[in-house]
Design a protein around this motif. Structure first.
Motif, PDB file in Angstrom:
ATOM      1  N   LEU A   1       8.288  17.976  -2.870  1.00  9.82           N
ATOM      2  CA  LEU A   1       8.069  18.206  -1.445  1.00  9.82           C
ATOM      3  C   LEU A   1       7.085  17.156  -0.955  1.00  9.82           C
ATOM      4  O   LEU A   1       5.950  17.091  -1.442  1.00  9.82           O
ATOM      5  CB  LEU A   1       7.519  19.612  -1.202  1.00  9.82           C
ATOM      6  N   ILE A   2       7.522  16.337  -0.014  1.00  7.48           N
ATOM      7  CA  ILE A   2       6.718  15.220   0.496  1.00  7.48           C
ATOM      8  C   ILE A   2       6.318  15.513   1.930  1.00  7.48           C
ATOM      9  O   ILE A   2       7.171  15.614   2.816  1.00  7.48           O
ATOM     10  CB  ILE A   2       7.513  13.904   0.415  1.00  7.48           C
ATOM     11  N   HIS A   3       5.028  15.688   2.159  1.00  7.90           N
ATOM     12  CA  HIS A   3       4.540  15.889   3.516  1.00  7.90           C
ATOM     13  C   HIS A   3       4.428  14.546   4.240  1.00  7.90           C
ATOM     14  O   HIS A   3       4.394  13.484   3.608  1.00  7.90           O
ATOM     15  CB  HIS A   3       3.191  16.594   3.497  1.00  7.90           C
TER      16      HIS A   3
ATOM     17  N   GLU B   1       0.832  -1.210   0.000  1.00  5.00           N
ATOM     18  CA  GLU B   1       0.000   0.000   0.000  1.00  5.00           C
ATOM     19  C   GLU B   1       0.865   1.258   0.000  1.00  5.00           C
ATOM     20  O   GLU B   1       0.604   2.202  -0.759  1.00  5.00           O
ATOM     21  CB  GLU B   1      -0.928   0.000   1.213  1.00  5.00           C
ATOM     22  N   ALA B   2       1.877   1.301   0.829  1.00  2.00           N
ATOM     23  CA  ALA B   2       2.719   2.499   0.919  1.00  2.00           C
ATOM     24  C   ALA B   2       3.476   2.748  -0.380  1.00  2.00           C
ATOM     25  O   ALA B   2       3.473   3.862  -0.916  1.00  2.00           O
ATOM     26  CB  ALA B   2       3.702   2.363   2.082  1.00  2.00           C
ATOM     27  N   PHE B   3       4.123   1.730  -0.906  1.00  2.00           N
ATOM     28  CA  PHE B   3       4.962   1.935  -2.079  1.00  2.00           C
ATOM     29  C   PHE B   3       4.136   2.139  -3.347  1.00  2.00           C
ATOM     30  O   PHE B   3       4.500   2.956  -4.200  1.00  2.00           O
ATOM     31  CB  PHE B   3       5.941   0.768  -2.244  1.00  2.00           C
TER      32      PHE B   3
ATOM     33  N   ASN C   1       3.962   6.714  15.429  1.00  2.00           N
ATOM     34  CA  ASN C   1       4.812   5.822  14.645  1.00  2.00           C
ATOM     35  C   ASN C   1       5.627   6.587  13.610  1.00  2.00           C
ATOM     36  O   ASN C   1       5.223   7.631  13.111  1.00  2.00           O
ATOM     37  CB  ASN C   1       3.962   4.764  13.933  1.00  2.00           C
ATOM     38  N   ALA C   2       6.799   6.045  13.315  1.00  2.00           N
ATOM     39  CA  ALA C   2       7.636   6.499  12.200  1.00  2.00           C
ATOM     40  C   ALA C   2       7.834   5.290  11.302  1.00  2.00           C
ATOM     41  O   ALA C   2       8.529   4.347  11.658  1.00  2.00           O
ATOM     42  CB  ALA C   2       8.972   7.028  12.703  1.00  2.00           C
ATOM     43  N   GLY C   3       7.206   5.291  10.144  1.00  2.00           N
ATOM     44  CA  GLY C   3       7.175   4.110   9.305  1.00  2.00           C
ATOM     45  C   GLY C   3       5.933   3.297   9.574  1.00  2.00           C
ATOM     46  O   GLY C   3       4.975   3.755  10.209  1.00  2.00           O
TER      47      GLY C   3
ATOM     48  N   GLY D   1       4.250   5.863   6.510  1.00  2.00           N
ATOM     49  CA  GLY D   1       4.527   4.752   5.618  1.00  2.00           C
ATOM     50  C   GLY D   1       4.676   5.188   4.180  1.00  2.00           C
ATOM     51  O   GLY D   1       5.654   4.846   3.507  1.00  2.00           O
ATOM     52  N   VAL D   2       3.698   5.950   3.681  1.00  2.00           N
ATOM     53  CA  VAL D   2       3.776   6.434   2.303  1.00  2.00           C
ATOM     54  C   VAL D   2       4.924   7.424   2.151  1.00  2.00           C
ATOM     55  O   VAL D   2       5.637   7.423   1.148  1.00  2.00           O
ATOM     56  CB  VAL D   2       2.444   7.068   1.866  1.00  2.00           C
TER      57      VAL D   2
END
Length: 329
Positions: free
Chosen positions: A141-143, A119-121, A314-316, A148-149
């Motif tokens: 620029l990625i918020h 889902e994330a990738f 969470n981170a990831g 995960g995404v």
């Protein structure tokens, strides 16, 4: 089979680990013994009753999985280690997957690692390249860079040769983004991401923005974009309604696109899956791309994983390991 179920919308406490009917694969589907799945924001929304599954989808939560093929179809044989995006049903011991959505797990990855990928990738790949048209040398620029995404998008953009900027909400999450390949990280709690992005590009702005927040970020997003820039709306964590200025769309010739992977027609998702596999399989196998996992929980602790995601701790990815035995067909 065992699965995570709920009878009425509510808090994580409504989730229960219980018996559910075994799914039956159709002619163009494989039955998968699920070994791992992962938590996504859409799961939280569905549990709250504000994001119903598409018609025909399993009502069971879970939009991705990794496991072993139990019933063969197409090129897939019994015992193949596979992963996939699904429209529902991942929080269970068994799930059905359309043949065209199945991806082989690289030998170097565990089921837990593979369960954190689909889902994330695929969401990141769709919004960066298929819709966002990101090219080498452009700036993105990625918020929510530590989500995960976000962690997937940073890596995909990096290996594609783009300059990567990312926002996150703590020094630790910003450090993770830099480790994954972000050239510039911005703590959105402490500074203006638009001002930082403009400064880092000599006032030109970025070519592409991936936004999960929505209306509260509109003004800064459009300010940060360059002429002919693209804004990809992936979610509305901050809300979808508000007073916004549409002027920059015309003045900068901006392109604004919204999408949800879950509701894409199957032929489009199948094509996306094939494109992603061609781009990423070998890179995942070599470790050039990697899933970022915060914590692995047993499936019956799905409620705790939901609480962690709701608190944004969470981170990831938050992965659910499915360890229970089932009777194979």
């Amino acid at each position: 089979m065992k699965a995570i179920l709920f009878d009425a919308p509510g808090s994580p406490e409504v989730l229960r680990y219980d018996d559910a009917p075994d799914p039956t694969p159709g002619a163009d589907e494989v039955l998968v013994r699920v070994r791992a799945t992962a938590v996504n924001r859409a799961d939280l929304l569905q549990r709250r009753g504000v994001y119903a599954p598409p018609p025909g989808a399993s009502p069971i939560l879970g939009l991705e999985l990794a496991g072993e093929v139990l019933t063969p179809a197409g090129p897939w044989r019994v015992g193949d280690r596979v992963m996939a995006v699904v429209t529902g049903g991942g929080y269970a011991e068994l799930a059905v997957v359309p043949v065209g959505m199945v991806m082989r797990i690289p030998d170097s990855l565990s089921f837990e690692e593979a369960g954190a990928i689909p889902e994330a990738f695929l969401t990141a790949f769709l919004n960066l390249f298929t819709l966002g048209r990101l090219q080498a040398g452009e700036t993105v620029l990625i918020h929510a860079g530590a989500s995960g995404v976000g962690t997937a998008a940073i890596q995909l953009a990096r290996v594609a040769g783009a300059r990567v900027f990312a926002t996150a909400g703590s020094p630790e999450k910003c450090a993770l983004c830099r480790e994954l390949g972000a050239e510039l990280t911005i703590n959105y709690r402490e500074e203006s991401f638009a001002a930082r992005a403009l400064d880092a590009t000599g006032g030109r702005g970025v070519d592409l923005v991936l936004d999960f927040v929505g209306a509260p970020y509109w003004q800064q997003n459009t300010a940060a974009l360059a002429l002919d820039g693209r804004l990809q709306l992936i979610g509305f964590l901050g809300g979808s309604a508000g007073q916004i200025d549409l002027g920059p769309i015309l003045a900068k010739r901006l392109h604004v696109t919204g999408t949800t992977l879950r509701r894409m027609p199957l032929p489009q998702k199948t094509a996306l899956t094939a494109d992603f596999v061609a781009f990423a399989h070998d890179r995942l196998a070599s470790g050039e791309l990697r899933p970022v996992i915060d914590t692995v929980y047993p499936l019956h602790q799905a409620a705790e994983a939901h609480r962690v995601m709701e608190a944004n701790r969470n981170a990831g990815k938050l992965v659910l390991r499915v360890e229970e035995s089932v009777t194979q067909p």
